[in-house]
Design an enzyme around this catalytic site. Structure first.
Site, mmCIF file in Angstrom:
data_model
loop_
_atom_site.group_PDB
_atom_site.id
_atom_site.type_symbol
_atom_site.label_atom_id
_atom_site.label_comp_id
_atom_site.label_asym_id
_atom_site.label_seq_id
_atom_site.Cartn_x
_atom_site.Cartn_y
_atom_site.Cartn_z
ATOM 1 N N HIS A 53 -18.285 23.093 5.642
ATOM 2 C CA HIS A 53 -19.100 22.619 5.386
ATOM 3 C C HIS A 53 -20.068 21.783 6.582
ATOM 4 O O HIS A 53 -19.047 21.274 7.279
ATOM 5 C CB HIS A 53 -19.255 21.673 4.012
ATOM 6 C CG HIS A 53 -18.897 22.305 2.994
ATOM 7 N ND1 HIS A 53 -18.924 21.809 1.833
ATOM 8 C CD2 HIS A 53 -18.393 23.664 2.448
ATOM 9 C CE1 HIS A 53 -18.740 22.517 0.615
ATOM 10 N NE2 HIS A 53 -18.453 23.809 1.190
ATOM 11 N N GLU A 55 -20.995 18.721 6.845
ATOM 12 C CA GLU A 55 -20.316 17.338 6.758
ATOM 13 C C GLU A 55 -18.962 17.284 7.514
ATOM 14 O O GLU A 55 -18.649 16.426 8.418
ATOM 15 C CB GLU A 55 -20.237 16.828 5.560
ATOM 16 C CG GLU A 55 -21.577 16.593 4.706
ATOM 17 C CD GLU A 55 -21.773 17.638 3.852
ATOM 18 O OE1 GLU A 55 -21.796 18.979 4.075
ATOM 19 O OE2 GLU A 55 -22.254 17.249 2.633
ATOM 20 N N CYS A 83 -20.791 17.465 -1.588
ATOM 21 C CA CYS A 83 -19.984 17.830 -2.761
ATOM 22 C C CYS A 83 -18.865 16.704 -2.870
ATOM 23 O O CYS A 83 -18.633 16.082 -1.825
ATOM 24 C CB CYS A 83 -19.371 19.190 -2.391
ATOM 25 S SG CYS A 83 -18.249 19.482 -1.154
ATOM 26 N N CYS A 86 -16.580 16.934 0.617
ATOM 27 C CA CYS A 86 -17.124 16.156 1.732
ATOM 28 C C CYS A 86 -17.325 14.826 1.203
ATOM 29 O O CYS A 86 -17.013 13.940 2.228
ATOM 30 C CB CYS A 86 -18.545 16.914 1.896
ATOM 31 S SG CYS A 86 -18.349 18.328 2.654
#
Length: 149
Positions: A53, A55, A83, A86
């Site tokens: 992801h 992040e 999410c 993260c």
């Protein structure tokens, strides 16, 4: 010090991710001097890595650039509510402030879902600012998913 949003750069990273067929989420980390340390868009498909992801990628890159496993005093800008995975990484990295664009009622982990920062197991809670560039973030996501339906 005057607030300077870096969400336009995060949105640019999100658009780049979309052009590569990735879900359009972009992120960046800014140091205490206001300079961008790392920036990335989602790369889960490109890297065949469910943890890639935006992040996570910028946290890894910023830690490497600074030679530290923690990022106190740094700000994270991301186009979509992080999410749970993260959000936990943000806490572990000790990021000072989190700025995010669109809310994510389905998969979010900050204001929705498990609300990671509210748990006693969350050792660090960043300052959280939501809705920064939300309309542009939402439009990128809606366009991306409409094209795939």
């Amino acid at each position: 010090m005057r607030f300077n949003s870096h969400m336009d750069t995060a949105l640019s990273q999100a658009a780049d991710a979309a052009s590569r067929g990735e879900v359009p989420v972009g992120a960046l980390i800014v140091g205490s001097d206001g300079q961008i340390i790392a920036q990335a868009g989602n790369c889960t498909r490109e890297l065949n890595d469910p943890t890639a992801h935006a992040e996570i990628l910028v946290i890894r890159a910023a830690c490497a650039a600074l030679g530290s496993e923690r990022l106190p005093g740094c700000d994270l800008y991301v186009t979509l509510e992080p999410c749970p995975m993260c959000a936990s990484a943000i806490s572990q990295a000790r990021i000072g402030r989190l700025y995010y664009g669109a809310s994510d009622p389905k998969s979010g982990g900050v204001a929705h879902g498990p609300r990671v920062f509210e748990h006693p197991q969350s050792h660090h809670v960043p300052e959280v600012y939501d809705g920064i560039g939300a309309q542009a973030s939402e439009a990128l996501l809606k366009d991306f998913f409409q094209q795939r339906r």
